[in-house]
Each structure stands twice: as structure tokens, then as C-alpha cells.
Design a protein around this motif. Structure first.
Motif, PDB file in Angstrom:
ATOM      1  N   SER A 130     -19.266   3.906   5.950  1.00 18.46           N
ATOM      2  CA  SER A 130     -18.839   2.588   5.504  1.00 18.46           C
ATOM      3  C   SER A 130     -17.660   2.071   6.352  1.00 18.46           C
TER       4      SER A 130
ATOM      5  N   THR B  38      -9.980   4.389   7.720  1.00 15.94           N
ATOM      6  CA  THR B  38      -9.871   3.075   8.362  1.00 15.94           C
ATOM      7  C   THR B  38      -8.672   3.092   9.310  1.00 15.94           C
TER       8      THR B  38
ATOM      9  N   ILE C 202     -18.290   7.584   2.992  1.00 23.83           N
ATOM     10  CA  ILE C 202     -17.006   6.906   3.265  1.00 23.83           C
ATOM     11  C   ILE C 202     -16.877   6.628   4.758  1.00 23.83           C
TER      12      ILE C 202
ATOM     13  N   MET D  82     -10.942   5.938   2.037  1.00 21.52           N
ATOM     14  CA  MET D  82     -11.412   4.850   2.910  1.00 21.52           C
ATOM     15  C   MET D  82     -10.240   4.361   3.764  1.00 21.52           C
ATOM     16  N   GLN D  83      -9.095   4.222   3.125  1.00 25.45           N
ATOM     17  CA  GLN D  83      -7.921   3.716   3.837  1.00 25.45           C
ATOM     18  C   GLN D  83      -7.473   4.703   4.923  1.00 25.45           C
TER      19      GLN D  83
ATOM     20  N   SER E  54       0.840  -1.208   0.000  1.00 26.21           N
ATOM     21  CA  SER E  54       0.000   0.000   0.000  1.00 26.21           C
ATOM     22  C   SER E  54       0.863   1.241   0.000  1.00 26.21           C
TER      23      SER E  54
ATOM     24  N   GLU F  86     -12.223  11.440  -8.796  1.00 22.28           N
ATOM     25  CA  GLU F  86     -13.600  11.002  -8.506  1.00 22.28           C
ATOM     26  C   GLU F  86     -14.348  12.000  -7.630  1.00 22.28           C
TER      27      GLU F  86
ATOM     28  N   ASP G 163      -9.967  10.348  -4.117  1.00 18.21           N
ATOM     29  CA  ASP G 163      -9.873   8.935  -4.481  1.00 18.21           C
ATOM     30  C   ASP G 163     -10.584   8.171  -3.368  1.00 18.21           C
ATOM     31  N   GLY G 164     -11.778   7.642  -3.690  1.00 18.49           N
ATOM     32  CA  GLY G 164     -12.626   7.013  -2.684  1.00 18.49           C
ATOM     33  C   GLY G 164     -11.925   5.891  -1.915  1.00 18.49           C
ATOM     34  N   ASP G 165     -11.237   5.005  -2.644  1.00 20.72           N
ATOM     35  CA  ASP G 165     -10.587   3.867  -1.973  1.00 20.72           C
ATOM     36  C   ASP G 165      -9.493   4.349  -1.019  1.00 20.72           C
ATOM     37  N   GLN G 166      -8.742   5.350  -1.494  1.00 17.11           N
ATOM     38  CA  GLN G 166      -7.645   5.839  -0.650  1.00 17.11           C
ATOM     39  C   GLN G 166      -8.180   6.569   0.583  1.00 17.11           C
TER      40      GLN G 166
END
Ligand code: ADP
Length: 267
Positions: A118, A157, A115, A153-154, A94, A108, A148-151
């Protein structure tokens, strides 16, 4: 801070002069040293579980061979050590990915509220295990930004997982989206998301170094909880990519607040 120069000399016979060239290589040397430290750290972090695994394999072949209870116990420990290596390799991948992508602008449209909800859903079982209440405090209108949605999220998290892991058993972790500022200048700076815990907090001397790779404020606790020491380094790179900021405030004995500021204007 010392400065290192590389010196080269050249004689120019026609002019009867000697040219001395001083090149400041301090940064090149520092980068080299950082790379060497990183490789040494990774090797050390991987060697610890590997040594444990090798030791337990030997014991399973020898003394524990005919003792089913000991065998099960050792296999559990081995599973834990393999998990530790797995997490470390995952975080290293990562980190290298987010470093690579740091110069690419995210494109995005994302809703921060979604976010955060989730991430909170995913972390609810961990919070329950640690007897911690997760509480949210969002503003009335959802916050949209380009990212960047995934990033992202990270990022959340890692921050919320830390707040739970290092929090107080029976305590509360609050995830708050700051109310939009009235002052347009302040509003332009972006949205502030605060992750607050009421755990033991972090001594002031550690705060400036928390986002360094493998830096741990509480080494023993981090390792006992399976931490890799890379979570906040990953967070820092992702926030840099979003041109945001991370602020950490902590009061030992009272808890910590990690604040992420993300620009909501044109991404
Ligand atoms: P780790 O995998 O060790 O948790 P991180 O990079 O995520 O690594 O965090 C670095 C260090 O910062 C941790 O080892 C811990 O000592 C400290 N830390 C992070 N978040 C908190 C928190 N909410 N409360 C207390 N300490 C924290």
C-alpha cells in the motif's frame, strides 16, 4: 559528562549535626535543555517560511502589483512556503501523538506485506517523478504481526519516501522482507524489513544522530526537498512502541540500507 547536584543543608540541633543532602539533577537539567532546544528549533523552522511569506506579501502590495507574471511567480513561492509550514505542523502533531502512545501496546493483527504494498502504491508517483524504480522482494508466506497498522504505514512511508528523495535519479529502491530465519532463536527476534537505495549514502559520523528531531545529514538537500527533519524521529518512536529496532547502514557513494526489525511473537 558533567554531573549536577542540588545541595541542601539542615542543622539537627538535638544531635549537633548538619545533614547535607546531594540530589543528582543532571537528567532533569538535560530534559529542560532538550525542551528549550526543541522550542528554539520549532520557532526557527516556522519563522523561516513566515519571513518569506511576509516579504512576498509586501512585494505583491508594492513593486509586483501591476506585473501579472511576477505576481504568479510569487504566489507559487508563497504556496510552497505555506506547504512547508503545513508539513512541519503536521509532523509536529504526529510526533506528539506517537510520543503519547509510546507506552500503549498496539493490539491489531496486521500483514506487513499489505502495508508495504500500500505504501509503495502511494509513493509510485513520487518515484516516477524522481525516475526511480521501486522493487519489492517479499517472502512466499505473508508476515503477520501484532501492531498499529496506521503507525507502521507511517514508518514505511517515511523510510521509502526518504530512499526516493535522497536516492539516485534513475536508480532503484528495493523493499525486502527478510526470509524467515531457520534458527528458532533468530526467528524469535522478529521480521526484518530492509529499505535499500543506491543514492549518495550518509557519512558515518551522522548515523548515530539521524533519529534526533531536526537532525539533517545534508541540510541543503533536505530543505530543498521540503523535509521537516522530523521523519526519522517519528519512525524511532513508533518502532520503540512496537519493541522493534531500527538499524542504518550506509556507504557514501553507494547507498543506504534502513532495516526495521519487528517482533512477530505475542505483541
Ligand atoms: P528530512 O525531513 O530532512 O528528510 P528525516 O528525519 O526523515 O528528515 O531524515 C533525517 C536526515 O537523514 C535527512 O535530512 C537526510 O539528510 C538523512 N537521510 C534519511 N534517509 C536517507 C537516505 N535514504 N539517504 C541519504 N540520507 C538520508
Amino acid at each position: 559528562q558533567d554531573t549536577t547536584f542540588q545541595v541542601s543543608a539542615r542543622v539537627v540541633p538535638d544531635l549537633n549535626v548538619v545533614l547535607l543532602c546531594f540530589l543528582d539533577i543532571t537528567q532533569v537539567q538535560q530534559a529542560g535543555q532538550m525542551r528549550r532546544d526543541f522550542v528554539a528549533n520549532v520557532s526557527h523552522e516556522l519563522r523561516t517560511p513566515l519571513t518569506a511569506l511576509t516579504g512576498f506579501i509586501e512585494t505583491l502590495r508594492g513593486a509586483a502589483r501591476d506585473d501579472p507574471a511576477a505576481r504568479d511567480r510569487f504566489l507559487d513561492i508563497m504556496e510552497g512556503e505555506a506547504g512547508r509550514m503545513n508539513r512541519l505542523v503536521g509532523d509536529l502533531l504526529s510526533l506528539s501523538r506517537v510520543e503519547d502512545e509510546e507506552r500503549v501496546r498496539p493490539r491489531e493483527k496486521v500483514l506487513i506485506d499489505d502495508i508495504l504494498l500500500s505504501v509503495m502504491r502511494t509513493l509510485t508517483p513520487l518515484a516516477q517523478e524522481m525516475e526511480i524504480t521501486l522493487r519489492e522482494s517479499f517472502s512466499d508466506t505473508p508476515t503477520e504481526l501484532v501492531g498499529d497498522g496506521d503507525q507502521l504505514m507511517q514508518v514505511f512511508t517515511n523510510l521509502i519516501e526518504n530512499a526516493i528523495k535522497y536516492g539516485r535519479k534513475g536508480g532503484t529502491v528495493e523493499i525486502r522482507i527478510g526470509q524467515p530465519e531457520r534458527d528458532p532463536a533468530l526467528r524469535a527476534m522478529g521480521v526484518r524489513i530492509h529499505v535499500t537505495d543506491d543514492g549518495p549514502g550518509i557519512d558515518e559520523k551522522h548515523l548515530p544522530r539521524l533519529t534526533e528531531r531536526f537532525y539533517r545529514a545534508d541540510n541543503h538537500r533536505s530543505r530543498a526537498l521540503g523535509g521537516t527533519g522530523l521523519g526519522l524521529a517519528i519512525v524511532k518512536h513508533i518502532i520503540n512502541r512496537h519493541r522493534g529496532r531500527l538499524r542504518v547502514e550506509s556507504e557514501p557513494g553507494k547507498g543506504s540500507v534502513f532495516t526495521v526489525v519487528l517482533p512477530t511473537g505475542a505483541g
